[in-house]
Design a protein around this motif. Sequence first.
Motif, PDB file in Angstrom:
ATOM      1  N   GLY A  57     -12.875 -51.944  37.478  1.00 61.07           N
ATOM      2  CA  GLY A  57     -13.875 -52.914  37.036  1.00 61.07           C
ATOM      3  C   GLY A  57     -14.206 -52.848  35.560  1.00 61.07           C
ATOM      4  O   GLY A  57     -14.231 -53.877  34.874  1.00 61.07           O
ATOM      5  N   ILE A  58     -14.488 -51.647  35.058  1.00 59.84           N
ATOM      6  CA  ILE A  58     -14.851 -51.529  33.640  1.00 59.84           C
ATOM      7  C   ILE A  58     -13.704 -51.980  32.740  1.00 59.84           C
ATOM      8  O   ILE A  58     -13.911 -52.824  31.860  1.00 59.84           O
ATOM      9  CB  ILE A  58     -15.345 -50.110  33.306  1.00 59.84           C
ATOM     10  CG1 ILE A  58     -16.716 -49.875  33.967  1.00 59.84           C
ATOM     11  CG2 ILE A  58     -15.432 -49.899  31.796  1.00 59.84           C
ATOM     12  CD1 ILE A  58     -17.234 -48.458  33.861  1.00 59.84           C
ATOM     13  N   PRO A  59     -12.477 -51.473  32.926  1.00 55.04           N
ATOM     14  CA  PRO A  59     -11.388 -51.966  32.067  1.00 55.04           C
ATOM     15  C   PRO A  59     -11.146 -53.472  32.213  1.00 55.04           C
ATOM     16  O   PRO A  59     -10.825 -54.152  31.232  1.00 55.04           O
ATOM     17  CB  PRO A  59     -10.166 -51.177  32.536  1.00 55.04           C
ATOM     18  CG  PRO A  59     -10.727 -49.944  33.157  1.00 55.04           C
ATOM     19  CD  PRO A  59     -12.024 -50.374  33.787  1.00 55.04           C
ATOM     20  N   VAL A  73      -9.647 -47.570  29.879  1.00 57.95           N
ATOM     21  CA  VAL A  73      -8.694 -47.240  30.931  1.00 57.95           C
ATOM     22  C   VAL A  73      -8.576 -45.727  31.053  1.00 57.95           C
ATOM     23  O   VAL A  73      -8.494 -45.016  30.045  1.00 57.95           O
ATOM     24  CB  VAL A  73      -7.311 -47.852  30.613  1.00 57.95           C
ATOM     25  CG1 VAL A  73      -6.243 -47.323  31.537  1.00 57.95           C
ATOM     26  CG2 VAL A  73      -7.383 -49.366  30.681  1.00 57.95           C
ATOM     27  N   GLU A  74      -8.573 -45.255  32.292  1.00 58.12           N
ATOM     28  CA  GLU A  74      -8.336 -43.830  32.510  1.00 58.12           C
ATOM     29  C   GLU A  74      -6.911 -43.498  32.075  1.00 58.12           C
ATOM     30  O   GLU A  74      -5.998 -44.286  32.289  1.00 58.12           O
ATOM     31  CB  GLU A  74      -8.518 -43.494  33.985  1.00 58.12           C
ATOM     32  CG  GLU A  74      -8.288 -42.046  34.267  1.00 58.12           C
ATOM     33  CD  GLU A  74      -8.406 -41.710  35.729  1.00 58.12           C
ATOM     34  OE1 GLU A  74      -8.858 -40.597  36.007  1.00 58.12           O
ATOM     35  OE2 GLU A  74      -8.042 -42.533  36.567  1.00 58.12           O
ATOM     36  N   ALA A  75      -6.746 -42.338  31.479  1.00 50.10           N
ATOM     37  CA  ALA A  75      -5.434 -41.862  31.031  1.00 50.10           C
ATOM     38  C   ALA A  75      -4.779 -42.870  30.088  1.00 50.10           C
ATOM     39  O   ALA A  75      -3.580 -43.123  30.160  1.00 50.10           O
ATOM     40  CB  ALA A  75      -4.531 -41.566  32.225  1.00 50.10           C
ATOM     41  N   VAL A  76      -5.591 -43.429  29.195  1.00 49.74           N
ATOM     42  CA  VAL A  76      -5.133 -44.494  28.305  1.00 49.74           C
ATOM     43  C   VAL A  76      -3.922 -44.084  27.461  1.00 49.74           C
ATOM     44  O   VAL A  76      -3.062 -44.911  27.172  1.00 49.74           O
ATOM     45  CB  VAL A  76      -6.287 -45.023  27.413  1.00 49.74           C
ATOM     46  CG1 VAL A  76      -6.729 -43.983  26.397  1.00 49.74           C
ATOM     47  CG2 VAL A  76      -5.908 -46.325  26.726  1.00 49.74           C
ATOM     48  N   TYR A  77      -3.815 -42.820  27.105  1.00 46.93           N
ATOM     49  CA  TYR A  77      -2.705 -42.383  26.265  1.00 46.93           C
ATOM     50  C   TYR A  77      -1.524 -41.835  27.053  1.00 46.93           C
ATOM     51  O   TYR A  77      -0.437 -41.664  26.513  1.00 46.93           O
ATOM     52  CB  TYR A  77      -3.192 -41.336  25.256  1.00 46.93           C
ATOM     53  CG  TYR A  77      -4.250 -41.888  24.337  1.00 46.93           C
ATOM     54  CD1 TYR A  77      -3.947 -42.891  23.426  1.00 46.93           C
ATOM     55  CD2 TYR A  77      -5.551 -41.433  24.405  1.00 46.93           C
ATOM     56  CE1 TYR A  77      -4.917 -43.427  22.602  1.00 46.93           C
ATOM     57  CE2 TYR A  77      -6.541 -41.958  23.572  1.00 46.93           C
ATOM     58  CZ  TYR A  77      -6.214 -42.956  22.681  1.00 46.93           C
ATOM     59  OH  TYR A  77      -7.173 -43.489  21.871  1.00 46.93           O
ATOM     60  N   SER A  78      -1.719 -41.548  28.314  1.00 47.53           N
ATOM     61  CA  SER A  78      -0.620 -40.993  29.106  1.00 47.53           C
ATOM     62  C   SER A  78       0.147 -42.063  29.871  1.00 47.53           C
ATOM     63  O   SER A  78       1.228 -41.807  30.366  1.00 47.53           O
ATOM     64  CB  SER A  78      -1.152 -39.961  30.102  1.00 47.53           C
ATOM     65  OG  SER A  78      -1.959 -40.603  31.066  1.00 47.53           O
ATOM     66  N   PHE A  79      -0.438 -43.245  29.988  1.00 43.57           N
ATOM     67  CA  PHE A  79       0.212 -44.370  30.661  1.00 43.57           C
ATOM     68  C   PHE A  79       0.505 -44.091  32.130  1.00 43.57           C
ATOM     69  O   PHE A  79       1.503 -44.565  32.669  1.00 43.57           O
ATOM     70  CB  PHE A  79       1.491 -44.796  29.946  1.00 43.57           C
ATOM     71  CG  PHE A  79       1.295 -45.058  28.475  1.00 43.57           C
ATOM     72  CD1 PHE A  79       0.334 -45.950  28.039  1.00 43.57           C
ATOM     73  CD2 PHE A  79       2.060 -44.407  27.538  1.00 43.57           C
ATOM     74  CE1 PHE A  79       0.147 -46.187  26.686  1.00 43.57           C
ATOM     75  CE2 PHE A  79       1.880 -44.634  26.183  1.00 43.57           C
ATOM     76  CZ  PHE A  79       0.919 -45.527  25.757  1.00 43.57           C
ATOM     77  N   ILE A  80      -0.340 -43.312  32.789  1.00 42.35           N
ATOM     78  CA  ILE A  80      -0.120 -43.014  34.210  1.00 42.35           C
ATOM     79  C   ILE A  80      -1.310 -43.453  35.057  1.00 42.35           C
ATOM     80  O   ILE A  80      -1.684 -42.803  36.011  1.00 42.35           O
ATOM     81  CB  ILE A  80       0.185 -41.524  34.443  1.00 42.35           C
ATOM     82  CG1 ILE A  80      -0.956 -40.634  33.929  1.00 42.35           C
ATOM     83  CG2 ILE A  80       1.528 -41.147  33.856  1.00 42.35           C
ATOM     84  CD1 ILE A  80      -0.880 -39.205  34.398  1.00 42.35           C
ATOM     85  N   TYR A  81      -1.889 -44.579  34.731  1.00 41.58           N
ATOM     86  CA  TYR A  81      -3.033 -45.082  35.480  1.00 41.58           C
ATOM     87  C   TYR A  81      -2.681 -45.299  36.948  1.00 41.58           C
ATOM     88  O   TYR A  81      -3.380 -44.831  37.842  1.00 41.58           O
ATOM     89  CB  TYR A  81      -3.537 -46.404  34.875  1.00 41.58           C
ATOM     90  CG  TYR A  81      -4.436 -47.131  35.836  1.00 41.58           C
ATOM     91  CD1 TYR A  81      -5.771 -46.783  35.933  1.00 41.58           C
ATOM     92  CD2 TYR A  81      -3.949 -48.118  36.687  1.00 41.58           C
ATOM     93  CE1 TYR A  81      -6.604 -47.407  36.842  1.00 41.58           C
ATOM     94  CE2 TYR A  81      -4.768 -48.747  37.592  1.00 41.58           C
ATOM     95  CZ  TYR A  81      -6.088 -48.396  37.667  1.00 41.58           C
ATOM     96  OH  TYR A  81      -6.900 -49.009  38.573  1.00 41.58           O
ATOM     97  N   SER A  82      -1.636 -46.052  37.210  1.00 42.68           N
ATOM     98  CA  SER A  82      -1.312 -46.427  38.587  1.00 42.68           C
ATOM     99  C   SER A  82      -1.124 -45.237  39.516  1.00 42.68           C
ATOM    100  O   SER A  82      -1.697 -45.213  40.607  1.00 42.68           O
ATOM    101  CB  SER A  82      -0.085 -47.344  38.626  1.00 42.68           C
ATOM    102  OG  SER A  82      -0.406 -48.583  38.031  1.00 42.68           O
ATOM    103  N   PRO A 145       1.422 -49.529  31.340  1.00 46.23           N
ATOM    104  CA  PRO A 145       0.074 -49.011  31.216  1.00 46.23           C
ATOM    105  C   PRO A 145      -0.962 -50.098  31.522  1.00 46.23           C
ATOM    106  O   PRO A 145      -0.770 -51.266  31.185  1.00 46.23           O
ATOM    107  CB  PRO A 145      -0.028 -48.557  29.766  1.00 46.23           C
ATOM    108  CG  PRO A 145       0.918 -49.458  29.027  1.00 46.23           C
ATOM    109  CD  PRO A 145       2.033 -49.745  30.009  1.00 46.23           C
ATOM    110  N   LEU A 146      -2.036 -49.697  32.155  1.00 47.62           N
ATOM    111  CA  LEU A 146      -3.093 -50.642  32.510  1.00 47.62           C
ATOM    112  C   LEU A 146      -3.688 -51.289  31.272  1.00 47.62           C
ATOM    113  O   LEU A 146      -4.047 -52.460  31.300  1.00 47.62           O
ATOM    114  CB  LEU A 146      -4.191 -49.947  33.327  1.00 47.62           C
ATOM    115  CG  LEU A 146      -5.358 -50.836  33.740  1.00 47.62           C
ATOM    116  CD1 LEU A 146      -4.889 -51.991  34.624  1.00 47.62           C
ATOM    117  CD2 LEU A 146      -6.427 -50.030  34.452  1.00 47.62           C
ATOM    118  N   SER A 147      -3.768 -50.555  30.191  1.00 52.60           N
ATOM    119  CA  SER A 147      -4.336 -51.113  28.961  1.00 52.60           C
ATOM    120  C   SER A 147      -3.577 -52.370  28.523  1.00 52.60           C
ATOM    121  O   SER A 147      -4.184 -53.319  28.030  1.00 52.60           O
ATOM    122  CB  SER A 147      -4.345 -50.072  27.847  1.00 52.60           C
ATOM    123  OG  SER A 147      -3.055 -49.540  27.651  1.00 52.60           O
TER     124      SER A 147
END
Length: 191
Positions: A57-59, A73-82, A145-147
């Motif tokens: 929701g927040i992102p 986004v959580e883990a914005v720099y690691s690209f492992i959101y999913s 990435p989610l971002s």
Amino acid sequence: AEIKTTAAAILNAWVPQGGNYVNTFINSKGTSIGSALGELINSVDQDFELLKNDRLGIPLGKQTLGVPQPREVEAVYSFIYSPLALIQLKAVQGIYLGTGSQGNGHGLSDSVVKSNARYNSGSLDAAIRGEMTTAISKLEAVPDPLSSALATHADAVNAAYMEAQKLVVLLKTDMPSALGVLITYADNDGD
């Protein structure tokens, strides 16, 4: 190190060779505030709300008038959101179904089935199971990435959020009502 120590202490409290809390939990009867079932349902619901609100929701901009927040986004720099979000959702599913690393056991599903709770024209259990499957499918469709996906696949992200919202209603309203459990944790999202 602190997470590892805390996780080990919790595990040791549950296993028969340690604190044997599993027997205390199993023998805890009732649904009142502080009961094992009440605490479990409240914890599952609160955890799932974090997935829906904080991870999606927040992102997505649900709290900022529809303006996406890619840096939230959580883990914005690691690209492992999913993978992280899927692990969390599948853990909630495992608690509901009673599945996990120790095999199949008693899950919240068993209590819902025993209650004979209905949802629309079917069972509440079937509705929750179906919505969990749909939510997992929609979340799997969100690319990393989610971002970036917030801009390029906003419909997929929103679809995952909407399915999570449907599941919140089933887990936070319908299931506790069927089992006589009061939701006691505080949230502020207006569910």
